[in-house]
Motif scaffolding. Structure first.
Motif, short mmCIF file in Angstrom:
data_model
loop_
_atom_site.label_atom_id
_atom_site.label_comp_id
_atom_site.label_asym_id
_atom_site.label_seq_id
_atom_site.Cartn_x
_atom_site.Cartn_y
_atom_site.Cartn_z
N ALA A 1 1.72 10.83 2.73
CA ALA A 1 0.17 10.98 3.03
C ALA A 1 -0.06 12.11 4.10
O ALA A 1 -0.94 12.76 4.20
CB ALA A 1 -0.25 9.83 3.25
N THR B 1 0.79 -1.23 0.02
CA THR B 1 0.17 -0.08 -0.15
C THR B 1 0.65 1.10 -0.08
O THR B 1 1.96 1.21 0.70
CB THR B 1 -0.92 0.04 1.31
OG1 THR B 1 -1.77 -1.08 1.15
CG2 THR B 1 -1.82 1.06 1.36
N GLN B 2 0.70 2.26 -0.89
CA GLN B 2 1.15 3.39 -1.05
C GLN B 2 0.23 4.65 -0.78
O GLN B 2 -0.70 4.59 -1.51
CB GLN B 2 2.00 3.50 -2.15
CG GLN B 2 3.17 2.31 -2.38
CD GLN B 2 3.87 2.57 -3.75
OE1 GLN B 2 3.29 3.16 -4.69
NE2 GLN B 2 5.13 1.96 -3.83
N SER B 3 0.69 5.63 -0.39
CA SER B 3 -0.06 6.85 -0.40
C SER B 3 0.81 7.99 -0.64
O SER B 3 1.87 8.15 -0.37
CB SER B 3 -0.95 7.09 0.95
OG SER B 3 -1.65 5.94 1.51
N GLU B 4 0.13 8.88 -1.18
CA GLU B 4 0.74 10.22 -1.72
C GLU B 4 -0.18 11.31 -1.62
O GLU B 4 -1.29 11.20 -2.02
CB GLU B 4 1.32 9.90 -3.01
CG GLU B 4 2.26 10.98 -3.41
CD GLU B 4 3.22 10.88 -4.58
OE1 GLU B 4 3.99 11.95 -4.95
OE2 GLU B 4 2.99 9.94 -5.30
N THR C 1 -4.27 6.72 -2.50
CA THR C 1 -3.85 5.59 -1.86
C THR C 1 -3.98 4.43 -3.23
O THR C 1 -4.97 4.18 -3.67
CB THR C 1 -4.60 5.15 -0.79
OG1 THR C 1 -4.68 6.50 0.04
CG2 THR C 1 -4.44 4.08 -0.09
N ARG C 2 -2.83 3.78 -3.38
CA ARG C 2 -2.68 2.58 -3.99
C ARG C 2 -2.47 1.40 -3.22
O ARG C 2 -1.52 1.35 -2.79
CB ARG C 2 -1.74 2.92 -5.16
CG ARG C 2 -1.71 1.88 -6.02
CD ARG C 2 -0.75 2.08 -7.20
NE ARG C 2 0.69 2.06 -6.67
CZ ARG C 2 1.76 2.48 -7.43
NH1 ARG C 2 1.63 2.99 -8.61
NH2 ARG C 2 2.86 2.28 -7.02
N GLU C 3 -3.54 0.47 -3.45
CA GLU C 3 -3.05 -1.21 -2.79
C GLU C 3 -3.00 -2.06 -3.57
O GLU C 3 -3.91 -2.13 -4.56
CB GLU C 3 -4.33 -0.96 -1.76
CG GLU C 3 -4.21 -2.49 -1.01
CD GLU C 3 -5.41 -2.93 0.01
OE1 GLU C 3 -5.47 -4.06 0.19
OE2 GLU C 3 -6.23 -1.84 0.27
N LEU D 1 -5.60 12.85 -1.52
CA LEU D 1 -4.71 11.71 -1.15
C LEU D 1 -5.04 10.75 -2.00
O LEU D 1 -5.91 9.96 -1.80
CB LEU D 1 -5.13 11.44 0.56
CG LEU D 1 -4.43 10.32 1.12
CD1 LEU D 1 -2.74 10.92 1.50
CD2 LEU D 1 -4.96 9.87 2.30
#
Length: 159
Positions: A101, A86-89, A112-114, A110
């Motif tokens: 994040a 999981t990435q958040s930017e 969010t990529r899971e 925001l």
């Protein structure tokens, strides 16, 4: 001798003009002006509501457009490099990257990529769920997947 009916004194003509008919005409004008004023006030109130609703709709559409653009960019990054996890930017209102994040403030986006890997016989199928939120509410979501043959997931050629 001239009959008294033929000649009226000047003050009598002026008094006739200011008689009960004259007050009715003045009252009718005031009533008509008040009705017109009430109609104009009502029409102005209705137009203000319409313009306000149109403005709000425009703001929502701009936010949705920006969210779709950010989700598409995240999907392209995923397609180029499908990393599990999981990435958040965070991004500002114009779509400029803010970093982690934790840097997201009010009005910022925001992303969010899971990514969940699914091993197969010849490689790995990566499933990505991308969500773009603003002020705690999800504005746009995107689901995508990418297959990478064995050894190609780290930056290479996808089959």
């Amino acid at each position: 001798e001239v009959p008294s009916m033929a000649r009226k004194p000047a003050e009598t003509l002026l008094a006739a003009r200011r008689g009960p008919d004259a007050t009715w005409h003045g009252t009718a004008f005031v009533v008509e002006a008040l009705v017109l004023l009430a109609f104009l006030a009502f029409a102005l109130a209705m137009f203000m509501q319409l313009f306000g609703a149109a403005h709000n709709r425009g703001v929502e559409e701009r936010q949705l457009t920006q969210a779709v653009l950010l989700a598409s960019n995240a999907a392209e990054e995923f397609a180029a490099m499908p990393l599990a996890g999981t990435q958040s930017e965070a991004f500002d209102g114009d779509g400029d990257a803010l970093g982690a994040a934790a840097d997201a403030g009010e009005g910022d986006y925001l992303v969010t990529r899971e990514v969940v890997p699914e091993p197969t016989e010849g490689g790995t199928l990566y499933h990505a769920s991308i969500a773009v939120s603003r002020d705690g509410e999800v504005v746009y979501e995107l689901e995508t997947a990418r297959y990478a043959s064995d050894g190609a997931a780290e930056g290479g050629d996808a089959a």
